[in-house]
Design an enzyme around this catalytic site. Structure first.
Site, PDB file in Angstrom:
ATOM      1  CE1 TYR A 134      -2.025  -1.159  -3.292  1.00 54.38           C
ATOM      2  CE2 TYR A 134      -2.626   0.224  -1.224  1.00 54.38           C
ATOM      3  CZ  TYR A 134      -2.458  -1.024  -1.927  1.00 54.38           C
ATOM      4  OH  TYR A 134      -2.679  -2.123  -1.364  1.00 54.38           O
TER       5      TYR A 134
ATOM      6  CB  THR B 263      -5.812  -1.779   0.527  1.00 54.69           C
ATOM      7  OG1 THR B 263      -5.151  -0.952   1.246  1.00 54.69           O
ATOM      8  CG2 THR B 263      -6.378  -1.132  -0.845  1.00 54.69           C
TER       9      THR B 263
END
Ligand code: NAP
Length: 298
Positions: free
Chosen positions: A127, A103
């Protein structure tokens, strides 16, 4: 090539299933959903990879509810970091290539120009930390890997982790006639999962292992993305901007997380369109998808 797809019922997994047979018709695709493999459990991972005997494993599984993850670091680490390590170990044992999804949130957003693949990671939320750890564990475990970072994903299946997708949420709010406020201080590149799935299939056809950025071309704030959705859909709801601070999100977000697909471009295999064209493709595609397909989890 025998390809084992993990996270097959997710947003990206759904489009990998649809696109792969078109892009790589001679491959055999074996699809596993969460009921069939638990990536956080090495026994489960070894059993699944051992049974499938793949040449390539594509890992789209993740725990990525960014705000929820702030208070669930153990679970996020188990799935996003230990899970990636488990798959890398099993791939090493099976001599299979691992294609692992990551990501833009591995970056903190302090740059003002697009991030390239070898920029140092500096995540600012849990995250992002767990995804950065997952990348590192893959690299440290098994050299025959692709780590592919993408950004702002949306697809007809909707994100099972987040429920629905941003485009469907915007269209629904517009239909309901509600005033819409969207953050304008986070800039990224929205990328349809169908386009990313095509790019993964192209990359998988090479032996150029390593880390890649794979997003559409260009950049937009979430607010600019929303405005473009409404423009292309011919809608004019009351759209206004807000800051990330005003939005009250639990997790900090990078203000700028645009990724430069430099490695793909240098390899001559960057097939991703401009983000506006990607959106046009998605809006056309959703017309022909079944209602349960479109943002079905939203
Ligand atoms: N969505 C974005 O905007 C975005 C942006 C950049 C990068 N990414 C990355 O892109 C990848 C795909 O994202 P996505 O949007 O397609 O996610 P998604 O829709 O949430 O799909 C993930 C899939 O993985 C499964 N899964 C979750 N935990 C698992 C576990 N412990 N073991 C096995 N399977 C598990 C989920 O099943 P259940 O739902 O049944 O648990 C789901 O089918 C992820 O690596 C994500 O980090 C996403």
């Amino acid at each position: 090539m025998r390809v084992l797809l993990i996270g097959a019922n997710g947003q990206l997994g759904h489009d990998v299933r649809r696109v792969w047979p078109i892009e790589r018709p001679s491959d055999e695709l074996v699809c596993l959903d969460h009921g069939q493999i638990e990536v956080a459990d090495l026994v489960s991972v070894r059993a699944a990879v051992g049974a499938a005997r793949p040449d390539l494993v594509v890992n789209t599984a993740a725990y990525h509810r960014t705000d929820e993850v702030e208070s669930q670091p153990e679970r996020a680490f188990a799935v996003n970091a230990v899970g990636a390590r488990n798959l890398a170990l099993a791939c090493r044992e099976a001599d299979a290539v691992l294609l692992h999804l990551s990501t833009d949130y591995v970056f903190g957003g302090r740059k003002a120009t697009p991030y390239v693949e070898d920029d140092p990671v500096d995540p600012i939320n849990v995250y992002g930390v767990t995804k950065a750890a997952g990348e590192m564990l893959v690299r440290a475990t098994w050299p025959r890997h692709f780590v592919v970072r993408s950004s702002g994903l949306y697809g007809v299946a909707g994100s099972s982790g987040k429920g629905g997708n941003f485009v469907e949420t915007m269209l629904r709010l517009a239909r309901e006639g509600r005033p819409i406020r969207v953050v304008d201080d986070q800039t990224l590149t929205p990328t349809p999962t169908r386009e990313l799935a095509r790019q993964l299939a192209v990359l998988a056809g090479t032996e150029r292992h390593g880390t890649y950025h794979a997003t559409c071309q260009g950049e937009a704030s979430w607010h600019a993305f929303a405005a473009e959705i409404f423009r292309q859909a011919g809608l004019s709801p009351a759209l206004s901007s807000q800051s990330t601070a005003e939005s009250g999100a639990a997790a900090p977000r990078p203000h700028y997380s645009v990724l430069d697909n430099r490695a793909l471009r240098r390899a001559g295999i960057d097939v991703l369109p401009d983000w506006r064209d990607g959106l046009a493709g998605y809006l056309a595609e959703r017309q022909t998808a079944t209602p349960t397909d479109v943002g079905g989890r939203g």
